[in-house]
Design a protein around this motif. Structure first.
Motif, PDB file in Angstrom:
ATOM      1  N   PHE A  80      49.115  27.386  42.656  1.00 20.09           N
ATOM      2  CA  PHE A  80      48.018  27.917  41.843  1.00 20.09           C
ATOM      3  C   PHE A  80      48.098  27.396  40.411  1.00 20.09           C
ATOM      4  CE2 PHE A  80      47.117  30.973  45.177  1.00 20.09           C
ATOM      5  CZ  PHE A  80      45.763  31.173  45.021  1.00 20.09           C
ATOM      6  N   LEU A  81      49.310  27.424  39.846  1.00 14.62           N
ATOM      7  CA  LEU A  81      49.468  26.971  38.462  1.00 14.62           C
ATOM      8  C   LEU A  81      49.163  25.488  38.328  1.00 14.62           C
ATOM      9  CD1 LEU A  81      52.738  28.839  37.384  1.00 14.62           C
ATOM     10  CD2 LEU A  81      50.388  29.518  37.010  1.00 14.62           C
ATOM     11  N   PHE A  83      46.889  23.823  39.557  1.00 14.00           N
ATOM     12  CA  PHE A  83      45.462  23.536  39.415  1.00 14.00           C
ATOM     13  C   PHE A  83      45.047  23.411  37.952  1.00 14.00           C
ATOM     14  CE2 PHE A  83      44.999  25.178  43.805  1.00 14.00           C
ATOM     15  CZ  PHE A  83      44.254  24.128  44.315  1.00 14.00           C
ATOM     16  N   TYR A  84      45.811  24.057  37.058  1.00 15.88           N
ATOM     17  CA  TYR A  84      45.398  24.048  35.651  1.00 15.88           C
ATOM     18  C   TYR A  84      46.399  23.382  34.714  1.00 15.88           C
ATOM     19  CZ  TYR A  84      41.421  26.975  36.636  1.00 15.88           C
ATOM     20  OH  TYR A  84      40.226  27.436  37.109  1.00 15.88           O
ATOM     21  N   LEU A  99      46.009  29.741  30.981  1.00 16.45           N
ATOM     22  CA  LEU A  99      46.362  30.512  32.166  1.00 16.45           C
ATOM     23  C   LEU A  99      46.629  31.962  31.784  1.00 16.45           C
ATOM     24  CD1 LEU A  99      48.621  27.955  33.999  1.00 16.45           C
ATOM     25  CD2 LEU A  99      46.813  29.248  35.112  1.00 16.45           C
ATOM     26  N   ILE A 103      41.965  32.229  32.114  1.00 11.93           N
ATOM     27  CA  ILE A 103      41.618  32.032  33.512  1.00 11.93           C
ATOM     28  C   ILE A 103      41.800  33.316  34.310  1.00 11.93           C
ATOM     29  CG2 ILE A 103      42.287  30.810  35.606  1.00 11.93           C
ATOM     30  CD1 ILE A 103      43.146  28.585  33.348  1.00 11.93           C
ATOM     31  N   TYR A 104      40.815  33.624  35.118  1.00 11.53           N
ATOM     32  CA  TYR A 104      40.872  34.808  35.961  1.00 11.53           C
ATOM     33  C   TYR A 104      42.063  34.702  36.912  1.00 11.53           C
ATOM     34  CZ  TYR A 104      39.045  38.683  38.704  1.00 11.53           C
ATOM     35  OH  TYR A 104      38.876  39.881  39.332  1.00 11.53           O
ATOM     36  N   PHE A 105      42.903  35.720  36.961  1.00  9.96           N
ATOM     37  CA  PHE A 105      44.101  35.736  37.815  1.00  9.96           C
ATOM     38  C   PHE A 105      45.217  34.838  37.285  1.00  9.96           C
ATOM     39  CE2 PHE A 105      44.049  37.341  42.444  1.00  9.96           C
ATOM     40  CZ  PHE A 105      43.676  38.592  42.001  1.00  9.96           C
ATOM     41  N   MET A 109      49.231  35.011  38.124  1.00 13.69           N
ATOM     42  CA  MET A 109      49.937  33.910  38.785  1.00 13.69           C
ATOM     43  C   MET A 109      51.118  33.432  37.944  1.00 13.69           C
ATOM     44  SD  MET A 109      48.804  33.389  41.665  1.00 13.69           S
ATOM     45  CE  MET A 109      47.719  34.592  42.352  1.00 13.69           C
TER      46      MET A 109
ATOM     47  N   GLY B  39      39.933  37.121  44.066  1.00 16.22           N
ATOM     48  CA  GLY B  39      40.661  36.625  42.900  1.00 16.22           C
ATOM     49  C   GLY B  39      40.927  35.134  42.997  1.00 16.22           C
ATOM     50  N   LYS B  42      37.758  33.264  42.306  1.00 13.84           N
ATOM     51  CA  LYS B  42      37.408  33.248  40.884  1.00 13.84           C
ATOM     52  C   LYS B  42      38.375  32.376  40.081  1.00 13.84           C
ATOM     53  CE  LYS B  42      35.521  36.711  38.734  1.00 13.84           C
ATOM     54  NZ  LYS B  42      35.050  38.017  38.220  1.00 13.84           N
ATOM     55  N   PHE B  43      39.624  32.311  40.537  1.00 14.81           N
ATOM     56  CA  PHE B  43      40.629  31.484  39.846  1.00 14.81           C
ATOM     57  C   PHE B  43      40.199  30.027  39.814  1.00 14.81           C
ATOM     58  CE2 PHE B  43      44.374  28.758  39.959  1.00 14.81           C
ATOM     59  CZ  PHE B  43      45.181  29.286  38.971  1.00 14.81           C
ATOM     60  N   MET B  44      39.510  29.588  40.876  1.00 18.62           N
ATOM     61  CA  MET B  44      39.148  28.174  40.995  1.00 18.62           C
ATOM     62  C   MET B  44      37.992  27.773  40.090  1.00 18.62           C
ATOM     63  SD  MET B  44      41.497  27.339  42.911  1.00 18.62           S
ATOM     64  CE  MET B  44      41.137  25.615  43.110  1.00 18.62           C
ATOM     65  N   PHE B  45      37.381  28.747  39.401  1.00 12.44           N
ATOM     66  CA  PHE B  45      36.303  28.416  38.474  1.00 12.44           C
ATOM     67  C   PHE B  45      36.799  28.574  37.043  1.00 12.44           C
ATOM     68  CE2 PHE B  45      34.237  29.219  42.402  1.00 12.44           C
ATOM     69  CZ  PHE B  45      33.158  28.356  42.414  1.00 12.44           C
ATOM     70  N   PRO B  46      37.084  27.447  36.350  1.00 14.48           N
ATOM     71  CA  PRO B  46      37.689  27.541  35.018  1.00 14.48           C
ATOM     72  C   PRO B  46      36.779  28.247  34.014  1.00 14.48           C
ATOM     73  CG  PRO B  46      37.120  25.271  35.558  1.00 14.48           C
ATOM     74  CD  PRO B  46      36.896  26.067  36.786  1.00 14.48           C
ATOM     75  N   THR B  47      37.412  28.993  33.108  1.00 17.22           N
ATOM     76  CA  THR B  47      36.654  29.691  32.074  1.00 17.22           C
ATOM     77  C   THR B  47      36.631  28.893  30.778  1.00 17.22           C
ATOM     78  OG1 THR B  47      38.689  30.886  31.680  1.00 17.22           O
ATOM     79  CG2 THR B  47      37.000  32.028  32.933  1.00 17.22           C
ATOM     80  N   VAL B  48      37.500  27.891  30.705  1.00 19.07           N
ATOM     81  CA  VAL B  48      37.538  27.035  29.525  1.00 19.07           C
ATOM     82  C   VAL B  48      37.334  25.600  29.990  1.00 19.07           C
ATOM     83  CG1 VAL B  48      38.899  26.299  27.541  1.00 19.07           C
ATOM     84  CG2 VAL B  48      39.229  28.568  28.500  1.00 19.07           C
TER      85      VAL B  48
END
Lengths: 256, 184
Positions: A80-81, A83-84, A99, A103-105, A109, B39, B42-48
């Motif tokens: 998961f981490l 990905f960003y 993160l 980012i949501y969740f 994570m 969750g 939603k995690f897969m859609f970046p907010t920034v």
């Protein structure tokens, strides 16, 4: 309603697809129970026989299983981490901040990954202590103790390489100090015994190989990232498989 | 159906304690799994986002000469085109498979190096595999400093007419706001 589900279940269970995947019936007879263990890749790791006493929680405290659970948890949250997170000195810290706060969740994570990592190191030590105190390392299990020690080293290396990735002050200085220790290794480190005699310089010894340079920098970050996400987990998985395989062959140890 | 329920008869509607806890247990498990799935989604859609802005200023109309201006192609993926009637902005993305065409002033054609699509200065397709004409991004004028504002994602894409010369769109209806700035 119940009849409907019963019929639906029977329809699904009788298809060729289902039968080709699960090559045994419902495990309510001895034959099927044995077949489940024989034909399932995960369940076949169970020992043939288990002593009742060895299953007492107060004997093993489930410490090995909990450690493995942490490994699985860390693998999942780590993906998961990934990905960003970008292992770039200019963006790494900012990615972790994102993160944590945007980012949501992401916060969940990241914290699961960090706390899980601390927990795993802690549990490995406890597991090792339990094995030592119960004498579970004795023949025929001596080699599994050795595999376990290798797994301990891999766990600590995973912890240490992951430590650098947030690219904050704590990370930078921890790795600076840690690599200074590697520099003091005999023969392969340039400030260690026999290092200079072996022709070791600051730019060709073990520390240089670890950091990919003479200081902790971009190449160190990339190196540690690859080791943390691919290299060490693959090695750990390999040794975990050997570890479990030998437990499966030898059976659980039990109180004498 | 548990054996407990079968003894009572399958159609007994009363909620036994066992059945209640069964529902609570499965319900809780499914709820937590559902929550995790949401969750994860939603995690897969970046907010920034760390991307160049999609709405940006490119300077005044008078900063651009007649014809095709390629200065912003690398940075903003647009050609600014000016004629005697006014100014429009072409998106430099080939409509075939999204490569970047080049402008050849001597031929007065955009040519795509990848699969040979050819466009004229209006974005009409004059050859090659491109199925539609080049996009035009919407433009407006900032009332304060008179700069041209380009909205990269709001695009004009009329259905082209298939002719002997290629896929052509009539020019007059294209040159209207918000895809065109008339020269005063």
């Amino acid at each position: 309603m119940a009849d409907f589900f019963e019929n639906l279940k029977n329809k699904i269970v009788e298809t060729q697809v289902w039968k080709s995947i699960f090559r045994h019936g419902y495990p309510d007879t001895d034959t099927n129970r044995a077949l489940v263990m024989f034909t399932n890749v995960l369940l076949h790791l169970h020992p043939v026989k288990v002593r009742k006493s060895a299953l007492r929680i107060r004997y093993t405290w489930c410490l090995g299983g909990l450690t493995f659970f942490m490994f699985i948890l860390l693998t999942i949250t780590g993906v998961f981490l990934m990905f960003y997170y970008v292992p770039d000195t200019r963006s790494a810290y900012q990615n972790i901040k994102d993160l944590q706060y945007a980012i949501y969740f992401g916060n969940l994570m990241r914290n699961l990954h960090r706390w899980g990592a601390h927990a795993m190191v802690f549990l490995v030590w406890l597991h090792m202590t339990r094995v030592f105190l119960t004498g579970a390392y004795k023949p025929p299990r001596e080699f599994n103790w050795v595999v376990g020690v290798l797994l301990l080293v891999l766990t600590l290396l995973l912890s240490w390489t992951g430590y650098l990735l947030p690219w904050d002050q704590l990370a930078l200085w921890a790795v600076t100090v840690g690599s200074k220790m590697a520099e003091a290794s005999p023969v392969i480190g340039y400030s260690g015994p026999f290092g200079k005699e072996m022709g070791m310089r600051v730019d060709n010894d073990i520390r240089f190989m670890l950091l990919g340079g003479t200081v902790v920098g971009q190449s160190t970050l990339l190196r540690f990232y690859v080791l943390h996400c691919v290299g060490l987990p693959l090695l750990a998985t390999l040794f975990l498989v050997v570890h479990f395989w030998r437990i499966r062959k030898d059976g659980f140890s039990g109180p004498l | 159906m548990s054996t407990e329920d079968k003894k009572k008869g399958k159609n007994s509607e009363e909620m036994s304690r066992r059945r209640f806890f069964n529902l609570i247990g499965w319900g809780g498990l499914l709820a937590s799994m559902g929550g995790s799935a949401v969750g994860t989604y939603k995690f897969m859609f970046p907010t920034v986002l760390y991307e160049p802005p999609t709405v940006f200023k490119i300077g005044k109309v008078t900063d651009f000469g007649m014809g095709v201006d390629e200065r912003l192609k690398k940075e903003r993926q647009i050609w600014v085109v000016r004629n005697e009637r006014g100014l429009y902005v072409l998106v430099s993305i080939c409509r075939h498979l999204g490569c970047t065409p080049n402008w050849f002033p001597d031929q007065q054609r955009f040519r795509c190096p990848c699969h040979g699509s050819i466009y004229d200065i209006y974005g009409n397709v004059r050859g090659g595999p491109a199925p539609r004409t080049l996009w035009r991004a919407s433009v407006s004028t900032d009332p304060v400093d008179n700069q041209v504002i380009v909205n990269f994602l709001s695009r004009q894409d009329p259905d082209p007419e298939s002719t002997a010369n290629g896929l052509i769109v009539e020019e007059a209806p294209r040159e209207v706001a918000p895809y065109f700035i008339k020269s005063a």
